[in-house]
Scaffold this active site. Structure first.
Site, PDB file in Angstrom:
ATOM      1  N   ARG A  63     -19.204  -6.613   7.087  1.00 32.24           N
ATOM      2  CA  ARG A  63     -17.908  -6.943   7.677  1.00 32.24           C
ATOM      3  C   ARG A  63     -17.358  -8.255   7.099  1.00 32.24           C
ATOM      4  O   ARG A  63     -16.168  -8.378   6.822  1.00 32.24           O
ATOM      5  CB  ARG A  63     -18.055  -7.032   9.198  1.00 32.24           C
ATOM      6  N   ASN A  74     -10.187  -8.971   1.977  1.00 37.56           N
ATOM      7  CA  ASN A  74      -8.830  -8.808   2.486  1.00 37.56           C
ATOM      8  C   ASN A  74      -8.151 -10.147   2.709  1.00 37.56           C
ATOM      9  O   ASN A  74      -6.936 -10.260   2.547  1.00 37.56           O
ATOM     10  CB  ASN A  74      -8.841  -7.960   3.750  1.00 37.56           C
ATOM     11  N   ASP A 104      -3.599   1.885  19.463  1.00 39.72           N
ATOM     12  CA  ASP A 104      -4.556   1.873  20.579  1.00 39.72           C
ATOM     13  C   ASP A 104      -3.822   2.114  21.900  1.00 39.72           C
ATOM     14  O   ASP A 104      -4.284   2.855  22.765  1.00 39.72           O
ATOM     15  CB  ASP A 104      -5.286   0.525  20.608  1.00 39.72           C
ATOM     16  N   HIS A 126      -7.820  -5.331  17.371  1.00 34.78           N
ATOM     17  CA  HIS A 126      -7.800  -3.910  16.991  1.00 34.78           C
ATOM     18  C   HIS A 126      -9.172  -3.579  16.409  1.00 34.78           C
ATOM     19  O   HIS A 126      -9.372  -3.555  15.201  1.00 34.78           O
ATOM     20  CB  HIS A 126      -6.700  -3.610  15.977  1.00 34.78           C
ATOM     21  N   ARG A 153     -13.466  -0.650   3.256  1.00 34.57           N
ATOM     22  CA  ARG A 153     -14.870  -1.064   3.235  1.00 34.57           C
ATOM     23  C   ARG A 153     -15.636  -0.195   2.241  1.00 34.57           C
ATOM     24  O   ARG A 153     -15.606   1.028   2.312  1.00 34.57           O
ATOM     25  CB  ARG A 153     -15.470  -0.889   4.631  1.00 34.57           C
ATOM     26  N   SER A 185       1.185   5.143   4.303  1.00 35.57           N
ATOM     27  CA  SER A 185       2.547   5.033   3.772  1.00 35.57           C
ATOM     28  C   SER A 185       3.167   6.399   3.503  1.00 35.57           C
ATOM     29  O   SER A 185       4.390   6.557   3.575  1.00 35.57           O
ATOM     30  CB  SER A 185       2.543   4.199   2.487  1.00 35.57           C
ATOM     31  N   GLY A 196       0.842  -1.199   0.000  1.00 37.83           N
ATOM     32  CA  GLY A 196       0.000   0.000   0.000  1.00 37.83           C
ATOM     33  C   GLY A 196       0.874   1.245   0.000  1.00 37.83           C
ATOM     34  O   GLY A 196       0.556   2.254   0.629  1.00 37.83           O
ATOM     35  N   GLY A 201      -3.098  -3.200   7.911  1.00 36.35           N
ATOM     36  CA  GLY A 201      -4.354  -3.165   7.145  1.00 36.35           C
ATOM     37  C   GLY A 201      -5.452  -3.935   7.875  1.00 36.35           C
ATOM     38  O   GLY A 201      -5.230  -5.041   8.372  1.00 36.35           O
ATOM     39  N   ASN A 202      -6.625  -3.356   7.934  1.00 38.47           N
ATOM     40  CA  ASN A 202      -7.742  -3.955   8.686  1.00 38.47           C
ATOM     41  C   ASN A 202      -8.507  -5.011   7.901  1.00 38.47           C
ATOM     42  O   ASN A 202      -8.580  -4.920   6.677  1.00 38.47           O
ATOM     43  CB  ASN A 202      -8.710  -2.841   9.107  1.00 38.47           C
TER      44      ASN A 202
HETATM   45  P1  NAD Z   1      -5.383   3.960   1.773  1.00 36.01           P
HETATM   46  O1  NAD Z   1      -6.617   3.520   1.084  1.00 36.01           O
HETATM   47  O2  NAD Z   1      -4.989   5.399   1.745  1.00 36.01           O
HETATM   48  O3  NAD Z   1      -4.134   3.148   1.202  1.00 36.01           O
HETATM   49  C1  NAD Z   1      -4.161   1.771   1.016  1.00 36.01           C
HETATM   50  C2  NAD Z   1      -3.301   1.472  -0.193  1.00 36.01           C
HETATM   51  O4  NAD Z   1      -3.198   0.064  -0.296  1.00 36.01           O
HETATM   52  C3  NAD Z   1      -3.895   1.997  -1.498  1.00 36.01           C
HETATM   53  O5  NAD Z   1      -2.921   2.804  -2.153  1.00 36.01           O
HETATM   54  C4  NAD Z   1      -4.205   0.730  -2.260  1.00 36.01           C
HETATM   55  O6  NAD Z   1      -4.004   0.866  -3.675  1.00 36.01           O
HETATM   56  C5  NAD Z   1      -3.213  -0.259  -1.662  1.00 36.01           C
HETATM   57  N1  NAD Z   1      -3.574  -1.664  -1.815  1.00 36.01           N
HETATM   58  C6  NAD Z   1      -4.805  -2.220  -1.837  1.00 36.01           C
HETATM   59  N2  NAD Z   1      -4.717  -3.535  -2.055  1.00 36.01           N
HETATM   60  C7  NAD Z   1      -3.397  -3.824  -2.148  1.00 36.01           C
HETATM   61  C8  NAD Z   1      -2.681  -5.012  -2.395  1.00 36.01           C
HETATM   62  N3  NAD Z   1      -3.302  -6.186  -2.608  1.00 36.01           N
HETATM   63  N4  NAD Z   1      -1.326  -4.949  -2.432  1.00 36.01           N
HETATM   64  C9  NAD Z   1      -0.695  -3.774  -2.265  1.00 36.01           C
HETATM   65  N5  NAD Z   1      -1.318  -2.610  -2.057  1.00 36.01           N
HETATM   66  C10 NAD Z   1      -2.663  -2.645  -1.993  1.00 36.01           C
HETATM   67  O7  NAD Z   1      -5.503   3.416   3.250  1.00 36.01           O
HETATM   68  P2  NAD Z   1      -4.665   3.852   4.540  1.00 36.01           P
HETATM   69  O8  NAD Z   1      -5.353   4.998   5.185  1.00 36.01           O
HETATM   70  O9  NAD Z   1      -3.232   3.965   4.199  1.00 36.01           O
HETATM   71  O10 NAD Z   1      -4.950   2.600   5.486  1.00 36.01           O
HETATM   72  C11 NAD Z   1      -4.468   1.324   5.149  1.00 36.01           C
HETATM   73  C12 NAD Z   1      -5.086   0.277   6.047  1.00 36.01           C
HETATM   74  O11 NAD Z   1      -4.667   0.466   7.396  1.00 36.01           O
HETATM   75  C13 NAD Z   1      -6.615   0.290   6.101  1.00 36.01           C
HETATM   76  O12 NAD Z   1      -7.060  -1.058   6.117  1.00 36.01           O
HETATM   77  C14 NAD Z   1      -6.923   0.923   7.431  1.00 36.01           C
HETATM   78  O13 NAD Z   1      -8.182   0.563   7.924  1.00 36.01           O
HETATM   79  C15 NAD Z   1      -5.805   0.362   8.255  1.00 36.01           C
HETATM   80  N6  NAD Z   1      -5.491   1.059   9.513  1.00 36.01           N
HETATM   81  C16 NAD Z   1      -5.104   0.281  10.566  1.00 36.01           C
HETATM   82  C17 NAD Z   1      -4.764   0.868  11.767  1.00 36.01           C
HETATM   83  C18 NAD Z   1      -4.319   0.041  12.950  1.00 36.01           C
HETATM   84  O14 NAD Z   1      -4.149   0.632  14.027  1.00 36.01           O
HETATM   85  N7  NAD Z   1      -4.114  -1.266  12.843  1.00 36.01           N
HETATM   86  C19 NAD Z   1      -4.813   2.254  11.884  1.00 36.01           C
HETATM   87  C20 NAD Z   1      -5.194   3.031  10.786  1.00 36.01           C
HETATM   88  C21 NAD Z   1      -5.536   2.402   9.599  1.00 36.01           C
HETATM   89  C1  LMR Z   2      -7.930   3.305  13.422  1.00 35.87           C
HETATM   90  O1  LMR Z   2      -7.935   2.711  14.501  1.00 35.87           O
HETATM   91  O2  LMR Z   2      -7.742   4.528  13.340  1.00 35.87           O
HETATM   92  C2  LMR Z   2      -8.119   2.523  12.156  1.00 35.87           C
HETATM   93  O3  LMR Z   2      -8.144   1.170  12.395  1.00 35.87           O
HETATM   94  C3  LMR Z   2      -9.233   3.009  11.336  1.00 35.87           C
HETATM   95  C4  LMR Z   2     -10.578   2.518  11.787  1.00 35.87           C
HETATM   96  O4  LMR Z   2     -11.350   2.055  10.935  1.00 35.87           O
HETATM   97  O5  LMR Z   2     -10.883   2.588  12.979  1.00 35.87           O
END
Ligand code: NAD
Ligand code: LMR
Length: 323
Positions: free
Chosen positions: A98, A105, A159, A187, A92, A17, A11, A130-131
């Protein structure tokens, strides 16, 4: 000069990123004297955007960046990777349940698990951002039979950091005065931010705050912080998520300063049956992590810890076909 560390990031053109890559390149994750090779993965429609990100990395002239690989092929992105940050995921969409999100994913993370299995360093440290992060990590691990499941982790450090700041602000202290914060479980909104073992300047945190605030304000605020950020920003957390990912890998590689929270394969500790990726209190040293054992769990905590475990088992059941 130290041997460069290969850091794969999926991503690469996404919003997390855009913070993450530049801080890694600046040395925040692995140290100011550790060169890195950045291996960035995207899907074909985002390759132009990724090209732009690479142009910007180049324009920073980072002393630590030895090479940059930008690809849409997981086998190339994970080749010899020492650290893999699985950030890219399908968001989503409208009308998506869900279970649909889990399934979409799950397919991405099974492909990436196989690619890690076949091409990454045998010691690769994997962090899934990624979620749904915990279950995505489980799928990646299940598809990487030649790697130790303990190499697959999911991120609850955001968190953990959120909880630290909520408690610090409530007590008029600084986050660095607090030790022993714990996030248990998933998470998601079922996670259990637990202050029962927290000390603030050596005093029990539970004695410094009102129980009503703890149960009715603190816990739901931390659980729902992701949604509150989306509501306020119109986009999900990005810079704070990147910062937490850096903290997670920094501590795993270089050691933690006390207890931190990491979602890792459950091993039966604290009565959480094996088979899910569950957030535990851990201490990191010498490139590894260990669950902190022997903490008392009262009835209130047990109920919360079981609720989040139950959700993880339901997520697992929804993707059983890919495990
Ligand atoms: P975003 O949509 O801005 O970026 C995601 C990127 O991943 C996009 O550029 C997309 O093209 C790319 N992508 C999609 N499928 C792919 C694949 N198969 N291989 C490679 N790249 C791929 O999203 P974001 O805001 O950067 O968030 C990314 C993820 O992180 C989301 O699932 C979000 O919910 C999650 N997230 C998790 C936490 C946590 O605490 N665990 C916190 C924030 C966000
Ligand atoms: C977060 O915790 O900020 C991310 O996982 C985004 C979300 O969907 O809550």
């Amino acid at each position: 000069m130290k041997t460069p560390v290969r850091v794969a990031i999926t991503g690469g053109a996404g919003q997390i990123s855009y913070s993450l890559i530049f801080r890694i390149a600046a040395g925040d994750m692995l140290g100011p004297d550790q060169p890195v090779i950045l291996q960035l993965l995207e899907i074909p429609p985002a390759m132009d955007a990724l090209k732009g990100v690479v142009m910007e990395i180049n324009d920073c002239a980072f002393p630590l960046v030895q090479d940059i690989v930008a690809t849409d092929d997981p086998d190339v992105a994970f080749a010899k990777a020492d650290v893999a940050l699985l950030v890219g995921a399908r968001p989503r969409g409208k009308g998506m349940e869900r279970a649909d999100l889990l399934q979409a994913n799950a397919e991405i993370f099974s492909v990436q698990g196989k690619a890690l299995n076949d091409h990454a360093s045998r010691d690769v440290k994997v962090l899934v951002v990624g979620n749904p992060a915990n279950t995505n990590a489980l799928i990646a691990s299940a598809n990487a039979p030649d790697l130790d499941p303990g190499q697959f982790t999911a991120m609850t450090r955001l968190d953990h950091n959120r909880a630290l700041t909520q408690l610090a602000q409530k007590t008029g202290k600084h986050v660095t005065d607090i030790e022993g914060m714990i996030i248990w479980g998933n998470h998601s909104a079922t996670q259990y931010p637990d202050i029962a073992h927290c000390k603030i300047d050596g005093k029990a945190a539970a004695d410094l705050v009102d129980q009503n605030w703890y149960r009715s304000d603190f816990i739901p605020t931390v659980q729902k912080r992701g949604a509150a950020i989306i509501e306020a920003r119109g986009a999900s957390s990005a810079a704070s998520a990147a910062s937490a990912a850096i903290d997670h890998i920094h501590d795993w590689v270089l050691g933690s300063d006390g207890i931190v929270s990491m979602a890792i394969p459950s091993d039966g500790s604290y009565g959480i049956e094996p088979g899910v990726i569950y957030s535990y209190p851990v201490v990191c040293q010498n490139g590894g992590y260990e669950i902190v054992q022997g903490l008392d769990v009262d009835d209130f905590s047990r109920e919360k810890m079981t609720a989040t475990e139950t959700e993880l088992r339901e997520e697992r059941a929804a993707v059983e076909n890919l495990l």
